[in-house]
Motif scaffolding. Structure first.
Motif, PDB file in Angstrom:
ATOM      1  N   ASN A  92    -111.346  13.275  15.508  1.00 23.83           N
ATOM      2  CA  ASN A  92    -110.820  12.973  16.985  1.00 23.83           C
ATOM      3  C   ASN A  92    -109.543  13.572  17.116  1.00 23.83           C
ATOM      4  N   GLN A  93    -109.273  14.043  18.301  1.00 26.41           N
ATOM      5  CA  GLN A  93    -107.915  14.577  18.494  1.00 26.41           C
ATOM      6  C   GLN A  93    -107.263  13.839  19.523  1.00 26.41           C
ATOM      7  N   TYR A  94    -105.887  13.658  19.544  1.00 24.67           N
ATOM      8  CA  TYR A  94    -104.989  12.853  20.268  1.00 24.67           C
ATOM      9  C   TYR A  94    -103.771  13.375  20.794  1.00 24.67           C
ATOM     10  N   THR A  95    -104.015  14.670  21.068  1.00 25.80           N
ATOM     11  CA  THR A  95    -102.963  15.603  21.863  1.00 25.80           C
ATOM     12  C   THR A  95    -103.789  16.565  22.769  1.00 25.80           C
ATOM     13  N   ASP A  96    -103.168  16.970  23.951  1.00 22.33           N
ATOM     14  CA  ASP A  96    -103.701  17.950  24.768  1.00 22.33           C
ATOM     15  C   ASP A  96    -104.119  19.210  23.879  1.00 22.33           C
ATOM     16  N   ASP A  97    -103.359  19.794  23.265  1.00 25.16           N
ATOM     17  CA  ASP A  97    -103.806  21.089  22.611  1.00 25.16           C
ATOM     18  C   ASP A  97    -104.833  20.660  21.614  1.00 25.16           C
ATOM     19  N   GLY A  98    -104.719  19.644  20.977  1.00 23.05           N
ATOM     20  CA  GLY A  98    -106.055  19.120  20.003  1.00 23.05           C
ATOM     21  C   GLY A  98    -107.269  19.146  20.788  1.00 23.05           C
ATOM     22  N   GLU A  99    -107.209  18.283  21.945  1.00 25.61           N
ATOM     23  CA  GLU A  99    -108.437  18.191  22.823  1.00 25.61           C
ATOM     24  C   GLU A  99    -108.894  19.878  23.204  1.00 25.61           C
ATOM     25  N   PHE A 100    -107.930  20.713  23.847  1.00 22.78           N
ATOM     26  CA  PHE A 100    -108.416  21.943  24.099  1.00 22.78           C
ATOM     27  C   PHE A 100    -108.938  22.655  22.888  1.00 22.78           C
ATOM     28  N   ALA A 101    -108.621  22.554  21.640  1.00 24.35           N
ATOM     29  CA  ALA A 101    -109.172  23.089  20.666  1.00 24.35           C
ATOM     30  C   ALA A 101    -110.354  22.676  20.254  1.00 24.35           C
ATOM     31  N   LEU A 102    -110.595  21.565  20.293  1.00 22.71           N
ATOM     32  CA  LEU A 102    -111.988  21.018  20.055  1.00 22.71           C
ATOM     33  C   LEU A 102    -112.888  21.461  20.896  1.00 22.71           C
ATOM     34  N   TRP A 103    -112.664  21.294  22.115  1.00 17.08           N
ATOM     35  CA  TRP A 103    -113.460  21.933  23.329  1.00 17.08           C
ATOM     36  C   TRP A 103    -114.009  23.296  22.958  1.00 17.08           C
ATOM     37  N   MET A 104    -112.991  24.093  22.627  1.00 23.45           N
ATOM     38  CA  MET A 104    -113.282  25.595  22.272  1.00 23.45           C
ATOM     39  C   MET A 104    -114.187  25.451  21.065  1.00 23.45           C
ATOM     40  N   HIS A 105    -113.803  24.824  20.235  1.00 23.14           N
ATOM     41  CA  HIS A 105    -114.957  24.856  18.997  1.00 23.14           C
ATOM     42  C   HIS A 105    -116.276  24.403  19.293  1.00 23.14           C
ATOM     43  N   ASP A 106    -116.218  23.246  19.875  1.00 23.57           N
ATOM     44  CA  ASP A 106    -117.689  22.686  20.439  1.00 23.57           C
ATOM     45  C   ASP A 106    -118.497  23.383  21.444  1.00 23.57           C
ATOM     46  N   ALA A 107    -117.625  24.021  22.369  1.00 24.71           N
ATOM     47  CA  ALA A 107    -118.328  24.552  23.571  1.00 24.71           C
ATOM     48  C   ALA A 107    -118.452  26.100  23.362  1.00 24.71           C
ATOM     49  N   ILE A 108    -117.481  26.743  22.765  1.00 21.89           N
ATOM     50  CA  ILE A 108    -117.578  28.025  22.578  1.00 21.89           C
ATOM     51  C   ILE A 108    -118.078  28.557  21.332  1.00 21.89           C
ATOM     52  N   LEU A 109    -117.242  28.314  20.297  1.00 16.45           N
ATOM     53  CA  LEU A 109    -117.320  29.068  18.999  1.00 16.45           C
ATOM     54  C   LEU A 109    -118.737  28.586  18.310  1.00 16.45           C
ATOM     55  N   LEU A 110    -118.952  27.198  18.290  1.00 18.29           N
ATOM     56  CA  LEU A 110    -120.161  26.877  17.618  1.00 18.29           C
ATOM     57  C   LEU A 110    -121.264  27.355  18.223  1.00 18.29           C
ATOM     58  N   PRO A 111    -121.598  27.419  19.510  1.00 22.70           N
ATOM     59  CA  PRO A 111    -122.814  27.971  20.305  1.00 22.70           C
ATOM     60  C   PRO A 111    -122.892  29.514  19.888  1.00 22.70           C
ATOM     61  N   VAL A 112    -121.811  30.244  20.130  1.00 23.51           N
ATOM     62  CA  VAL A 112    -121.721  31.583  19.586  1.00 23.51           C
ATOM     63  C   VAL A 112    -122.242  31.905  18.288  1.00 23.51           C
ATOM     64  N   ILE A 113    -121.511  31.138  17.163  1.00 20.97           N
ATOM     65  CA  ILE A 113    -121.882  31.112  15.834  1.00 20.97           C
ATOM     66  C   ILE A 113    -123.372  31.013  15.548  1.00 20.97           C
TER      67      ILE A 113
END
Length: 345
Positions: A92-113
């Protein structure tokens, strides 16, 4: 001389000696009477003995009880960033950059992969079934297909463009310059422990070593991650985190804060870090730095700003806004002016 004359003279001498003795004893008698009067007289209010206050059952008096805003070490119930059993994704992420990176992984990278992997798997299975030797005894002699070549060139390019937009955005956010009022904290890697200094708050340094497994478990903390002195920082405050090393290359990395920065001897790297909420966050050195590389964990303790300032003062540091104690130098005597002579009473 007859007996009567002698007796009169003797009586006169005795009387004179008695009077002299009484006169000599009168000052001591007066002093003894004054002393007795001082002992028996009640003490004035200013000289009365102080009253003894009752001590509470817990042994804490009003003076010893922690004041509001004072530093209180966070308990194990505030551990938020650490590895979990059977974890399959990021912490779990507790910084703004971490939340953005986690969203990018879960919403973009993981579905595309996932879509690409399933598509390629389907193509392989289709080729195995449709074009095996038994089902297709005469092999096709097709060498080129313009449509297919355009498709398998354009689609990957579009996929990369879709991924590139949030990727470049995340990179830019990670290298954002800290503001001028950011709190500066310097993390120095040693073989094999960390030192945290606070240049903006007096320059004191806190040395952090890993606790033994027995001590960590007794404290309710995770083994191989708990330390004796955490890096204490203010929450919801921009931090200019600088890293360096005294011997070999180390790396300061805390996964739940989406933070990783190399610590290189002779070089000072820095990045902006803003922790969104109070808590305890664990990390480790992520650069192979020697025999005890795996035994120099990182423990970050984020506190409300008031409690963090109280902690800084407890370490002997200063906080912006604290009154500065000025030592007044003694005034020098004017030339030719004699110093006052000491008087003897």
């Amino acid at each position: 001389m007859n007996f009567g004359t002698w007796s009169k003279r003797a009586l006169t001498l005795v009387t004179t000696l008695a009077a002299a003795a009484a006169l000599a004893m009168s000052p001591q008698a007066a002093m003894a009477q004054e002393a007795a009067a001082d002992v028996t007289a009640p003490l004035p209010p200013a000289a009365s003995a102080p009253a003894i206050e009752a001590v509470p059952a817990d042994g804490l008096t009003a003076e010893s009880a922690p004041a509001a805003g004072a530093y209180q070490p966070l308990g194990t119930d505030m551990i938020k960033g650490q590895p979990v059993d059977m974890g399959m994704t990021f912490q779990n992420q507790y910084t703004d950059d971490g939340e953005f990176a986690l969203w990018m992984h879960d919403a973009i990278l993981l579905p595309v992969i996932t879509v690409i992997s399933l598509f390629v798997l389907g193509l392989l299975l289709w080729v195995v079934v449709r074009f095996n030797r038994r089902a297709n005894k005469v092999a096709s002699k097709t060498t080129h297909n313009t449509f297919i070549e355009v498709v398998w060139t354009v689609i990957p390019v579009l996929i990369l463009v879709v991924i590139a937009v949030p990727s470049i955005t995340l990179l830019a956010r990670q290298y954002e310059t800290p503001p001028a009022d950011a709190v500066t904290i310097k993390a120095t890697g040693y073989q094999w422990y960390w030192g945290y200094s606070y240049p903006d708050n007096g320059g004191f340094e806190v040395v952090s070593n890993m606790l033994s497994n027995e001590d960590a478990i007794a404290n309710g903390e995770p083994a191989l991650l708990a330390v004796d002195n955490r890096m204490v920082v203010p929450a919801n405050t921009p931090i200019r985190l600088q890293t360096t090393a005294s011997d070999v290359i180390h790396a300061f990395a805390v996964p739940s804060l989406w933070f990783k920065l190399d610590a290189v001897p002779g070089r000072l790297n820095e990045r902006l870090l803003t922790i969104k909420e109070p808590g305890i966050y664990y990390g480790q050195c992520s650069e192979l730095c020697g025999a005890r590389h795996g035994y120099m964990p990182i423990a970050v303790e984020a506190l409300p700003r008031a409690e963090w300032e109280a902690w800084v003062r407890e370490q002997g540091g200063t906080v912006v806004g604290d009154p500065v104690e000025e030592t007044a130098a003694p005034a020098a005597a004017a030339p030719g002016e004699a110093a006052p002579e000491a008087t003897v009473s």
